[in-house]
Scaffold this active site. Structure first.
Site, PDB file in Angstrom:
ATOM      1  N   HIS A  45       2.057   1.587  -3.157  1.00 37.25           N
ATOM      2  CA  HIS A  45       1.313   2.643  -3.849  1.00 37.25           C
ATOM      3  C   HIS A  45       2.056   3.974  -3.889  1.00 37.25           C
ATOM      4  O   HIS A  45       1.453   5.022  -4.071  1.00 37.25           O
ATOM      5  CB  HIS A  45      -0.062   2.840  -3.192  1.00 37.25           C
ATOM      6  N   ASP A 100       0.865  -1.187   0.000  1.00 38.69           N
ATOM      7  CA  ASP A 100       0.000   0.000   0.000  1.00 38.69           C
ATOM      8  C   ASP A 100       0.903   1.238   0.000  1.00 38.69           C
ATOM      9  O   ASP A 100       2.063   1.153  -0.409  1.00 38.69           O
ATOM     10  CB  ASP A 100      -0.975  -0.044   1.182  1.00 38.69           C
TER      11      ASP A 100
END
Ligand SMILES: *[C@@H]1O[C@H](CO)[C@@H](O)[C@H](O)[C@H]1NC(C)=O
Ligand SMILES: *[C@@H]1O[C@H](CO)[C@@H](O)[C@H](O)[C@H]1NC(C)=O
Ligand SMILES: *[C@@H]1O[C@H](CO)[C@@H](O)[C@H](O)[C@H]1NC(C)=O
Ligand SMILES: *[C@@H]1O[C@H](CO)[C@@H](O)[C@H](O)[C@H]1NC(C)=O
Ligand SMILES: *[C@@H]1O[C@H](CO)[C@@H](O)[C@H](O)[C@H]1NC(C)=O
Ligand SMILES: *[C@@H]1O[C@H](CO)[C@@H](O)[C@H](O)[C@H]1NC(C)=O
Length: 425
Positions: free
Chosen positions: A250, A227
């Site tokens: 991410h 993430d």
């Protein structure tokens, strides 16, 4: 210290070696170590460290004793052991204004969801209200989060709340159920030499989350959690992020900001000398429709991309599974964002995406940007409601005015960069 234990050739050094050995063997008596260093070893408070016994009470007792001590007390989590801990709160303020925590062994989260029941603050290990806290060591904080990853609701591993002048360094953070490290309402922190990892597929397992915090330095760390490597949330300012290897994950995000109509601000963020490797996003700013506030004075500079999808993105229509994201007329204002010296490959066809609200993202500056597709072709730049300037930028961003070499003067920091590597300016 360990290095000194290997003597080079020569009698003098051998003598020194013998001396060190004899000193360190007398120090094996733990009482002596405590007396001389103010150490609070969790083993002395009943911790077992076999990975099976619940050592939470021992940690709490050691912390209570330490917190009542003046001077420079040190909580010691010794090496070679695994301490099973239920949610534990390390509450301040303490008598000392310089608390050390040395983590050399492994701290293990409960391996069933039941064990997290006493987690009243959404996290497993929480330091709260402790100023000048220094947490360091080569140990591991293992959140054993995999049973949580398919749940709707989950908890964070390590949280620092109202901890001013925090130091955190050297540790390995694994497999948190949710965010690995969270800073909330901290002023002044240095996080460095951390290794944070979880499988690429694990959901919501941000590396480091910053909220309502100021004067934060994060540097020289590897973050691969699937993430956000680092997320800078609302009401934060003066955040420097340097020397981070990010991915898979991410990318490094400002936001998301403005969820549920919130007023949130972020300013003075420097993300520099970072690598994004196989990330799903890279340098990202994301805001929810309907929010207010601003994200401004944000600098992404000297960044290398390797197969990073969506490497540069501003998304003002972020709506992560949310309701009622359409028909909103306000947005968090994005302005004064500089991208400089960002090079490498994108894992998809998107090189640059600026998707701004009708309020318009202003003073967006791009200089020395060169993004190619990892399959060798060109990538695209799409933009809506963006104003600003670019030079030496591939792909060219149609919404920005291309100033050629002029921007070099404006940016005034660029002198160390090479001239454009391609014939745009
Ligand atoms: C929760 O906390 C209470 C009170 O401190 C304690 O008695 C109990 O054992 C704890 N439960 C777990 C699962 O840790
Ligand atoms: C934090 O503790 C580590 C290990 O004891 C030490 O090397 C470092 O200098 C300390 N940092 C500060 C600011 O005291
Ligand atoms: C962050 O970096 C900028 C530019 O390099 C510098 O001016 C600023 O003082 C730094 N801030 C912190 C909190 O370290
Ligand atoms: C980024 O990658 C380059 C090339 O692989 C490497 O030389 C550099 O040290 C990396 N940067 C960081 C912050 O690790
Ligand atoms: C910030 O952006 C505004 C335009 O939106 C511009 O007028 C102003 O000069 C910028 N400030 C700095 C410090 O770049
Ligand atoms: C890639 O972009 C360059 C420069 O704009 C252009 O000359 C070239 O034809 C493009 N290549 C492809 C495959 O589209």
């Amino acid at each position: 210290m360990e290095k000194m234990l290997f003597p080079k050739e020569g009698g003098g050094e051998l003598l020194t070696f013998a001396l060190i050995l004899s000193i360190s063997s007398t120090c094996l008596c733990r009482g002596l170590v405590e007396d001389t260093s103010g150490g609070f070893n969790v083993l002395d408070y009943g911790a077992v460290g076999d990975g099976q016994t619940d050592d939470s009470q021992a940690f709490s007792k050691a912390w209570t004793a330490l917190c009542q001590t003046k001077g420079t007390p040190q909580l010691i989590v010794p090496s070679g052991k695994k301490f099973l801990l239920m949610p534990v709160m390390f509450q301040g303020p303490c008598q000392s204004n310089s608390v050390q925590v040395q983590i050399l062994g492994t701290m293990l989260a409960p391996n069933s969801m039941d064990g997290w029941r006493n987690c009243s603050t959404n996290c497993w290990l929480r330091f709260s209200g402790v100023s000048n806290l220094n947490v360091s060591g080569s140990g591991t904080i293992d959140g054993r989060g995999s049973t949580w990853w398919n749940q709707v609701y989950n908890d964070q591993a390590l949280q620092f709340n109202h901890c001013n002048n925090l130091q955190l360094s050297g540790l390995t953070h694994l497999n948190s159920p949710k965010n690995h490290i969270s800073l909330t309402a901290c002023n002044g922190a240095s996080l460095s030499y951390l290794h944070i990892s979880a499988p690429a597929s694990s959901p919501n397992t941000d590396g480091i989350d910053i909220s309502s915090s100021t004067n934060i330095n994060i540097h020289d760390s590897d973050i691969a959690t699937g993430d956000d490597c680092i997320a800078i949330n609302g009401n934060s300012a003066h955040i420097n992020i340097t020397g981070i290897n990010c991915g898979p994950g991410h990318g490094i995000s400002v936001g998301s900001l403005g969820r549920n109509g919130a007023h949130e601000t972020v300013e003075y963020v420097y993300v520099q000398h970072c690598n994004f490797t196989q990330t799903q996003n890279g340098a990202r700013i994301k805001t929810w429709p309907g929010g207010s506030g601003y994200a401004r004075y944000i600098y992404f500079q000297h960044i290398q991309l390797q197969q990073a999808s969506n490497p540069i993105i501003i998304d003002q229509f972020y709506c992560d599974g949310g309701q009622g994201c359409t028909g909103k007329s306000s947005a968090v204002k994005v302005s004064n964002v500089t991208y400089m010296d960002i090079k490498g490959t994108s894992g998809n066809q998107q090189g640059i995406i600026f998707n701004c609200d009708q309020e318009v993202c202003t003073n967006i500056i791009m200089d020395h940007i060169n993004i190619r597709s990892s399959n060798g072709g060109n990538v695209s730049a799409t933009c809506k409601n963006v104003k600003g300037q670019s030079s030496c930028t591939t792909p060219e961003v149609p919404c920005l005015s291309n100033l050629g070499a002029l921007i070099l003067v404006i940016a005034n920091k660029i002198s160390s960069l090479n001239p454009c590597p391609y014939p745009i300016c």
